[in-house]
Enzyme design. Sequence first.
Site, PDB file in Angstrom:
ATOM      1  N   SER A  56       4.759  64.800  11.793  1.00  0.00           N
ATOM      2  CA  SER A  56       4.474  65.578  12.983  1.00  0.00           C
ATOM      3  C   SER A  56       3.967  64.648  14.097  1.00  0.00           C
ATOM      4  CB  SER A  56       3.466  66.686  12.643  1.00  0.00           C
ATOM      5  OG  SER A  56       3.302  67.568  13.716  1.00  0.00           O
ATOM      6  N   ASP A 115      11.785  73.649  13.258  1.00  0.00           N
ATOM      7  CA  ASP A 115      11.180  73.857  11.939  1.00  0.00           C
ATOM      8  C   ASP A 115       9.949  74.745  12.037  1.00  0.00           C
ATOM      9  OD1 ASP A 115       9.230  72.291  13.096  1.00  0.00           O
ATOM     10  OD2 ASP A 115       9.412  70.618  11.694  1.00  0.00           O
ATOM     11  N   ASP A 156      10.747  73.953   6.589  1.00  0.00           N
ATOM     12  CA  ASP A 156       9.923  74.084   7.784  1.00  0.00           C
ATOM     13  C   ASP A 156       8.962  72.901   7.938  1.00  0.00           C
ATOM     14  OD1 ASP A 156       7.436  74.610   6.427  1.00  0.00           O
ATOM     15  OD2 ASP A 156       7.964  76.720   6.253  1.00  0.00           O
ATOM     16  N   HIS A 157       8.125  72.991   8.944  1.00  0.00           N
ATOM     17  CA  HIS A 157       7.300  71.862   9.372  1.00  0.00           C
ATOM     18  C   HIS A 157       6.326  71.401   8.297  1.00  0.00           C
ATOM     19  CE1 HIS A 157       5.939  69.261  12.598  1.00  0.00           C
ATOM     20  NE2 HIS A 157       4.685  69.562  12.331  1.00  0.00           N
TER      21      HIS A 157
END
Length: 390
Positions: free
Chosen positions: A114, A317, A357-358
């Site tokens: 991230s 995401d 996803d993230h």
Amino acid sequence: MANKSYPYIFIHGMLGFGQDEKVNDFLPYWGMLAGDICQMIRDNGGEAYAPTISSLGSAWDRACEIYAQLVGGTVDYGEAHSKKYGHARYGRTYDKPLVPNWSAENKIHILGHSFGGATVRMVSHLLAHGAPEEVAATGADTSPFFTGGKGDWLQSVTTVAGPHDGTTVIYAIGPLLPILKCITFFGFAGVMDNTPLGKFYDMSLDQWGITSDPRKGYKVTNMLKVPNMIKAMTSKDNLYWDLCLAGARELNERFEINEKAYNFSISTSNSMLTPKGNHRMKASSFVPFWLTGNLVGSCRHDKSIDEDLDPSWLESDGCSNTVSALHPSDEPFEYFYDNDCKAKRGIWNVMPVYQGDHMDVVGGSLRAFLTPYYVMNYYKNHIDILENLD
């Protein structure tokens, strides 16, 4: 999975945590519900560390914190930088380096998830190219981190779901943004970090004078430093600015790729196209991403740059736009599998888009809990690639 070469340094993202925080003991940031990726590397005879750095600091400040922990000593945020943004030049002191004798002969692999992506890019840039403004401001007193010429101290740089060109989620959430800023700066940093809870989860914003170093005790009086909290929150020296499209453009204008390192980027996606041409998150996504991802999936204009967006920016995401995490738009790249899996130095080796996803990509999902091998094997395979670099 072999481990025959250099230490691995894992850098967390926004509101993340590192190995010095108690939360990491039972929920490791890198691996989460799937296991502990750092421990997996150690079990195979390698070295791996996950430093605790600021959860809200800018890419610059976080990079300085990483450097100090790797080489040992006091965090130096730079004379020019600190004066520009109005916080202390020096931060915490680390008596024992994580990587003794770190050098061109004793390199490291560094990975960032991230906002950790922008952070490791800053580490790479400063090692290779330095910061001339800091040299001009301090001369002989300049931190070696800012003098450049150390690009070959890195064997590889990997960004995981790192929005190189920024993420539209910052302004897509609209009125939730100021609420989130207040909760994180006033609640987490200002209040929680100045109590024993700071040892459990440490926001590490000492340069602004609003958090306590849990190794030295707690200063309850820091809770009263509301002007400092406001200054840190409204500054452009925090991750909220660096993550928006305008802030990311400023970072990209500064960044030069490290030509002596192998650079890898892993983008992520867990949204799907709707009949109206937007994107909505898949039901398998982490529940909060149903909101953020759906807002990103319909965001066709970004406030920070006041520009309309190409439809490719709708896929995400839940936090990072998939197109943004592929590679920096202004730096050279090649798709890894289109190049016969032969990585090159000095470009971005773009890996296939990870379908998740993230947080799934670091083990923070129901899928990771039910099928932990999915995430762990992914990192085993990537580490194998890194171990077999020249």
